[in-house]
Scaffold this motif. Structure first.
Motif, PDB file in Angstrom:
ATOM      1  N   ASP A   8      38.192  38.102  53.628  1.00  0.00           N
ATOM      2  CA  ASP A   8      38.860  39.343  54.031  1.00  0.00           C
ATOM      3  C   ASP A   8      38.233  39.858  55.327  1.00  0.00           C
ATOM      4  O   ASP A   8      37.238  40.586  55.310  1.00  0.00           O
ATOM      5  CB  ASP A   8      38.723  40.383  52.902  1.00  0.00           C
ATOM      6  N   LYS A  10      39.509  41.947  57.542  1.00  0.00           N
ATOM      7  CA  LYS A  10      39.705  43.392  57.767  1.00  0.00           C
ATOM      8  C   LYS A  10      38.654  44.198  56.995  1.00  0.00           C
ATOM      9  O   LYS A  10      38.136  45.197  57.502  1.00  0.00           O
ATOM     10  CB  LYS A  10      41.110  43.812  57.346  1.00  0.00           C
ATOM     11  N   ALA A  11      38.361  43.748  55.781  1.00  0.00           N
ATOM     12  CA  ALA A  11      37.328  44.439  55.002  1.00  0.00           C
ATOM     13  C   ALA A  11      35.990  44.361  55.733  1.00  0.00           C
ATOM     14  O   ALA A  11      35.207  45.322  55.745  1.00  0.00           O
ATOM     15  CB  ALA A  11      37.212  43.805  53.622  1.00  0.00           C
ATOM     16  N   VAL A  13      35.616  44.187  59.008  1.00  0.00           N
ATOM     17  CA  VAL A  13      35.667  45.069  60.185  1.00  0.00           C
ATOM     18  C   VAL A  13      35.507  46.545  59.800  1.00  0.00           C
ATOM     19  O   VAL A  13      34.864  47.313  60.525  1.00  0.00           O
ATOM     20  CB  VAL A  13      36.996  44.851  60.955  1.00  0.00           C
ATOM     21  N   VAL A  14      36.083  46.926  58.654  1.00  0.00           N
ATOM     22  CA  VAL A  14      35.992  48.349  58.264  1.00  0.00           C
ATOM     23  C   VAL A  14      34.794  48.632  57.360  1.00  0.00           C
ATOM     24  O   VAL A  14      34.650  49.732  56.828  1.00  0.00           O
ATOM     25  CB  VAL A  14      37.303  48.843  57.588  1.00  0.00           C
ATOM     26  N   GLY A  15      33.942  47.643  57.189  1.00  0.00           N
ATOM     27  CA  GLY A  15      32.686  47.869  56.457  1.00  0.00           C
ATOM     28  C   GLY A  15      32.835  47.992  54.958  1.00  0.00           C
ATOM     29  O   GLY A  15      32.099  48.744  54.319  1.00  0.00           O
ATOM     30  N   GLU A  16      33.782  47.243  54.411  1.00  0.00           N
ATOM     31  CA  GLU A  16      33.983  47.303  52.950  1.00  0.00           C
ATOM     32  C   GLU A  16      33.588  45.980  52.290  1.00  0.00           C
ATOM     33  O   GLU A  16      34.240  45.526  51.349  1.00  0.00           O
ATOM     34  CB  GLU A  16      35.446  47.618  52.630  1.00  0.00           C
ATOM     35  N   LEU A  42      40.521  42.123  65.797  1.00  0.00           N
ATOM     36  CA  LEU A  42      40.270  43.274  64.910  1.00  0.00           C
ATOM     37  C   LEU A  42      39.111  44.119  65.426  1.00  0.00           C
ATOM     38  O   LEU A  42      39.164  45.358  65.401  1.00  0.00           O
ATOM     39  CB  LEU A  42      39.981  42.787  63.484  1.00  0.00           C
ATOM     40  N   THR A  45      40.222  46.124  68.343  1.00  0.00           N
ATOM     41  CA  THR A  45      41.026  47.270  67.876  1.00  0.00           C
ATOM     42  C   THR A  45      40.109  48.375  67.370  1.00  0.00           C
ATOM     43  O   THR A  45      40.293  49.545  67.679  1.00  0.00           O
ATOM     44  CB  THR A  45      41.984  46.818  66.753  1.00  0.00           C
ATOM     45  N   ARG A  46      39.120  47.961  66.600  1.00  0.00           N
ATOM     46  CA  ARG A  46      38.142  48.918  66.056  1.00  0.00           C
ATOM     47  C   ARG A  46      37.392  49.619  67.193  1.00  0.00           C
ATOM     48  O   ARG A  46      37.189  50.831  67.152  1.00  0.00           O
ATOM     49  CB  ARG A  46      37.157  48.141  65.157  1.00  0.00           C
ATOM     50  N   ALA A  50      37.429  53.620  68.517  1.00  0.00           N
ATOM     51  CA  ALA A  50      36.177  54.388  68.652  1.00  0.00           C
ATOM     52  C   ALA A  50      36.105  55.134  69.982  1.00  0.00           C
ATOM     53  O   ALA A  50      35.272  56.041  70.133  1.00  0.00           O
ATOM     54  CB  ALA A  50      34.982  53.447  68.518  1.00  0.00           C
TER      55      ALA A  50
END
Lengths: 182, 182
Positions: A8, A10-11, A13-16, A42, A45-46, A50
């Motif tokens: 994953d 995306k997880a 990239v978003v720190g999950e 990704l 984009t992040r 910011a």
């Protein structure tokens, strides 16, 4: 993305992700160009997101010292012991008053009860009046009777007196005739 | 971060006991974050300011209902979310919050040069649900579980919204990410 890996990104990239999952992703992208490119997109984009910085608030939020934050009248009262006691008393009095007003029309038999009470009262009053009248008649008869007796007694006394005077007059007359006749 | 959390907890406890100044400090700490979240969600500065005011007022009035002071951030943003969606529904009740982003400009590859403006524009094109998911995840740093509580929806829904939003932003911001050359 051509890679069939179920990692994953995306997880990531978003720190999950857990530390272990993070390691797995980083290991995988080293050897997978497709995933590496996707991860780059990704991350870009992040990073772009910011760049949008927070704005300063145009004016401060009204604080609790302002009017809108002042406690309402019931909150102030709630915190005040004597006021609360007074309010309780007022509330209780109000409840009694309301109950008094509310209770009356609630009963449908009130008219009947009122009629019954009225008839009972009337009967009692009638009985009392009759009794009083009877008592009064008896008293009146007693007084009349006593008066009659007194009248009869007076009459007898008068007759006796009259007879006595007649006798005396007769005696005087006889004596007088005797004196002048001589 | 832990120190700050403990301090917030102390402030909440004091505010609950009626210390208005403690709540003042709490407001000053969170007003900027709440305002920016609302501004990016509803898009209008005056609306965001009015909503921020309402959020802190409601938070103050309901502070005693907060079970766990450690959950204050999520609880506060839940109030903010409810206030914002109440306004959004009033403004466009037929839109059902699932409007797909308009791709007219993005497909033409014509974006403002400045990244922040591009990001603001890209966010504005997202549906309210997707935009909010990005705001809570990227700008406010909430975990999926916390977001699920704020938004009153399953974690899977939250995850799906964040991922979809990232896919859309990745496409929309692609020219910016590549230096506007595409």
């Amino acid at each position: 993305m051509n890679c069939s890996s179920d990692l994953d990104l995306k997880a990531y990239v978003v720190g999950e992700v857990t530390r272990q999952e993070k390691g797995l992703v980083e290991d995988h992208v080293r050897g997978c160009q497709s995933c590496r490119e996707e991860l780059d997109r990704l991350n870009l984009t992040r990073s772009a997101l910011a760049t949008l910085e927070d704005e300063e608030i145009p004016r401060r939020i009204a604080f609790v010292s302002d009017r809108v934050f002042e406690p309402r009248w019931w909150q102030t009262m709630w915190r005040s012991g004597p006021a609360m006691g007074f309010a309780s008393a007022v509330l209780l009095a109000g409840a009694i008053l309301v109950h008094g007003f509310e209770a009356r029309p609630v009963s449908v038999d009130a008219a009947q009860i009122e009629k019954q009470v009225e008839s009972q009262v009337n009967a009692k009053v009638q009985a009392a009046v009759t009794e009083a009248q009877a008592k009064q008649s008896a008293e009146f008869a007693k007084v009349v009777s006593a008066s009659e007796r007194q009248r009869q007694a007076d009459l007898a006394t008068f007759q006796q007196a009259a007879e006595y005077y007649q006798k005396q007059m007769a005696r005087i007359e006889v004596a007088s005739n005797g004196a002048y006749g001589q | 971060m832990i120190f700050r959390e403990v301090e917030d907890r102390d402030l909440i406890a004091k505010a609950r006991r009626g210390h208005v100044e403690a709540y003042n400090v709490l407001v000053s700490r969170w007003e900027k974050r709440v305002f920016n979240y609302l501004l990016r969600l509803v898009g209008q500065r005056e609306d965001a300011l009015d909503l921020s005011q309402d959020v802190f007022l409601k938070a103050y009035q309901n502070l005693k209902k907060l079970d766990d002071p450690a959950k204050f951030p999520g609880w506060l943003f839940r109030i903010a979310h409810n206030e914002a969606y109440s306004l959004l529904r009033k403004k466009h009740p037929e839109a059902e919050m699932t409007v797909e982003p308009k791709m007219a400009e993005s497909s033409a590859g014509l974006f403002p040069i400045e990244s922040a403006l591009a990001v603001r524009s890209a966010l504005a094109r997202l549906s309210d649900d997707h935009r909010e998911a990005v705001l809570l995840k990227v700008y406010q740093g909430f975990k999926f579980e916390e977001m699920a509580e704020i938004l009153s929806c399953p974690v899977s829904t939250v995850k799906s919204r964040v991922y979809t939003a990232f896919d859309l932003l990745k496409q929309t911001l692609a020219p910016v990410n590549s230096g506007g050359t595409e």
